[in-house]
Design a protein around this motif. Structure first.
Motif, mmCIF file in Angstrom:
data_model
loop_
_atom_site.group_PDB
_atom_site.id
_atom_site.type_symbol
_atom_site.label_atom_id
_atom_site.label_comp_id
_atom_site.label_asym_id
_atom_site.label_seq_id
_atom_site.Cartn_x
_atom_site.Cartn_y
_atom_site.Cartn_z
ATOM 1 N N GLU A 1 76.207 -47.777 151.783
ATOM 2 C CA GLU A 1 74.778 -48.080 151.889
ATOM 3 C C GLU A 1 74.153 -48.514 150.570
ATOM 4 O O GLU A 1 73.076 -49.105 150.571
ATOM 5 N N VAL A 2 74.788 -48.271 149.450
ATOM 6 C CA VAL A 2 74.190 -48.631 148.164
ATOM 7 C C VAL A 2 74.072 -50.147 148.029
ATOM 8 O O VAL A 2 73.025 -50.660 147.625
ATOM 9 N N ALA A 3 75.128 -50.874 148.362
ATOM 10 C CA ALA A 3 75.067 -52.334 148.260
ATOM 11 C C ALA A 3 73.998 -52.899 149.192
ATOM 12 O O ALA A 3 73.246 -53.807 148.809
ATOM 13 N N HIS A 4 73.899 -52.357 150.386
ATOM 14 C CA HIS A 4 72.866 -52.826 151.319
ATOM 15 C C HIS A 4 71.470 -52.509 150.783
ATOM 16 O O HIS A 4 70.556 -53.324 150.916
ATOM 17 N N HIS A 5 71.310 -51.352 150.174
ATOM 18 C CA HIS A 5 70.015 -50.981 149.584
ATOM 19 C C HIS A 5 69.640 -51.960 148.476
ATOM 20 O O HIS A 5 68.498 -52.423 148.413
ATOM 21 N N LEU B 1 64.050 -56.753 145.600
ATOM 22 C CA LEU B 1 62.867 -57.565 145.310
ATOM 23 C C LEU B 1 61.602 -56.722 145.405
ATOM 24 O O LEU B 1 60.724 -56.812 144.537
ATOM 25 N N ASP B 2 61.503 -55.865 146.408
ATOM 26 C CA ASP B 2 60.322 -55.013 146.547
ATOM 27 C C ASP B 2 60.237 -53.958 145.447
ATOM 28 O O ASP B 2 59.156 -53.658 144.947
ATOM 29 N N ASN C 1 66.222 -61.956 140.888
ATOM 30 C CA ASN C 1 67.653 -61.975 140.592
ATOM 31 C C ASN C 1 68.249 -60.592 140.848
ATOM 32 O O ASN C 1 68.046 -59.655 140.085
ATOM 33 N N VAL C 2 69.017 -60.479 141.929
ATOM 34 C CA VAL C 2 69.563 -59.179 142.338
ATOM 35 C C VAL C 2 70.567 -58.655 141.313
ATOM 36 O O VAL C 2 70.554 -57.461 140.988
#
Length: 101
Positions: free
Chosen positions: A37-41, A47-48, A54-55
């Motif tokens: 779930e960390v990568a999805h988070h 951005l929020d 830039n991720v």
């Protein structure tokens, strides 16, 4: 005898490495630890949470800042140590005991 112990130690490490490799899930398996779930988070909320588009930069500078600072500190310390060793001068006393004066 020393060489036999070295080969036994290396063989033991090889056996541990192979057994660890055999227990790993196959590539692309959704049960892999890298799919969590960390990568999805990071992808969904960076951005929020950071207000920067830039991720990758967000992960390095915002989410993992302490880790990045630690890595930079290790690199700086190792470079300083290498430069100190390489720039050291060989201080030899003057030979022969002859003093000019």
């Amino acid at each position: 005898m020393k060489q036999i112990l070295i080969f036994l130690a290396l063989g033991g490490m090889l056996a541990i490495m192979i057994s660890s490799f055999m227990q790993m899930p196959p590539m692309g398996n959704p049960d892999n630890p890298s799919y969590n779930e960390v990568a999805h988070h990071y992808l969904e909320r960076s951005l929020d949470e950071t207000q920067a588009p830039n991720v990758i930069a967000n992960i390095i500078t915002d989410y993992r800042a302490i880790d990045t600072l630690g890595e930079a500190t290790v690199l700086f310390t190792s470079i300083a140590a290498v430069l100190t060793v390489l720039s050291g001068k060989d201080k030899k006393p003057d030979g022969g005991g002859v003093h000019h004066g």
